[in-house]
Design an enzyme around this catalytic site. Structure first.
Site, PDB file in Angstrom:
ATOM      1  CB  SER A  35       0.622  19.288  76.004  1.00  0.00           C
ATOM      2  OG  SER A  35      -0.434  19.822  76.772  1.00  0.00           O
ATOM      3  NE  ARG A  55       1.174  24.230  71.558  1.00  0.00           N
ATOM      4  CZ  ARG A  55       0.142  25.073  71.606  1.00  0.00           C
ATOM      5  NH1 ARG A  55       0.101  26.149  70.827  1.00  0.00           N
ATOM      6  NH2 ARG A  55      -0.858  24.869  72.434  1.00  0.00           N
ATOM      7  CD  GLU A 106       2.734  21.129  72.688  1.00  0.00           C
ATOM      8  OE1 GLU A 106       2.888  21.885  73.665  1.00  0.00           O
ATOM      9  OE2 GLU A 106       1.606  20.775  72.292  1.00  0.00           O
TER      10      GLU A 106
END
Length: 301
Positions: free
Chosen positions: A224, A174, A294
């Protein structure tokens, strides 16, 4: 119209400009206060000119794509917000798909399938833009953007166009170099592999079935919320902490998938923030695991 909006409308008449408009209209969570001004450039050249202008005017600047993996705070965003959602061109040449930053990664994966090119199937259900997929090194079901990206075009904050090869992008979980250098992705070039269209479609269909059966797609969400901690699965930690269904205001830890926080009833950005903090605190207390977000959280309180 605000003074910033009026000036932008006069200087860039081809681009839509909004003043003091709620960002909740554009975010996937349906949360977020107003931006002082919002502009939607229709070309990379126009984006370059807007960036150069905003720098000379010393305008606070935020650049967004599909606003999917994002929470905007209730106070909105100061200065100018540039949305790249008008930059949507996708082309194909020699097994390379070139997609502008505002194209959705879903549409890009469908374009690849239509041209008999495999490699983007993992992205067929990711709700973000190509620019966001590069910025976050988006991934799902065992695939990541870095697996198929060959090169990226970006624009610096003063409007200069630059090209990056894959090795220069500092991809990680990420993560990409653009999280540090503040440059704006305007195009990604994906090197893909020829394959039978039906085989590619079958894999996309299977992944999308898995996604729909496991994820709370019926509610607005940011996808998410937390990064996967080493040695753990976020959803299991949240589930085992007894947090599914925990709710503040209209923001709720999904009862279908514990890794998601959904907007079930006109949630505000502050509702999301409170739920996130509570989940982090409880998981830390119960399992001594620090969950990192995230999702990006931006804007004024």
């Amino acid at each position: 119209m605000s003074n910033i909006g009026r000036i932008l409308s006069e200087k860039f008449p081809n681009s839509q400009v909004l003043s003091n408009h709620p960002l909740a209209d554009f975010t996937h969570t349906k949360t977020g206060g107003p931006a002082d001004a919002i502009i939607f450039p229709k070309s990379v050249a126009e984006l370059q000119a807007i960036l150069a202008f905003s720098q000379t005017q010393q305008l606070p600047l935020t650049v967004l794509g599909n606003a999917s993996n994002l929470i905007v705070k209730d106070g909105g965003i100061e200065g100018l917000v540039i949305f790249l959602t008008e930059l949507t061109e996708i082309t194909c040449q020699n097994n390379i798909i070139s997609a502008q930053a505002g194209a959705t990664i879903i549409h890009t994966s469908e374009f690849a399938q239509a041209h008999g090119l495999s490699g983007l199937e993992f992205a067929s259900g990711i709700p973000g833009s190509v620019g966001g997929a590069v910025f976050m090194n988006a991934g799902a079901y065992g695939g990541e953007s870095k697996d198929v990206i060959e090169s990226v075009l970006a624009v610096s904050r003063d409007g200069q166009l630059k090209e990056y090869q894959k090795a220069d992008l500092d991809f990680g979980y990420r993560h990409s170099i653009f999280q540090e250098n503040q440059e704006i992705v305007v195009q990604a070039n994906f090197r893909l592999t020829p394959n039978d269209k039906q085989i590619i479609q079958a894999k996309m269909d299977d992944l999308n079935y898995q996604r729909a059966s496991k994820q709370p797609l019926e509610y607005p969400s940011c996808g998410s919320v937390f990064k996967r901690p080493v040695g753990h699965f976020t959803g299991k930690l949240v589930h085992d902490a007894g947090l599914q269904g925990y709710q503040v205001g209209g923001a709720q830890v999904s009862k279908k998938h514990a890794g998601f926080i959904v907007n079930v009833d006109h949630a505000k950005g502050s509702d999301y923030q409170k739920v996130i903090t509570h989940v982090q605190d409880v998981v830390k207390e119960k399992f001594n695991v620090q969950l990192e977000t995230e999702v990006r959280i931006i804007g004024r309180d």
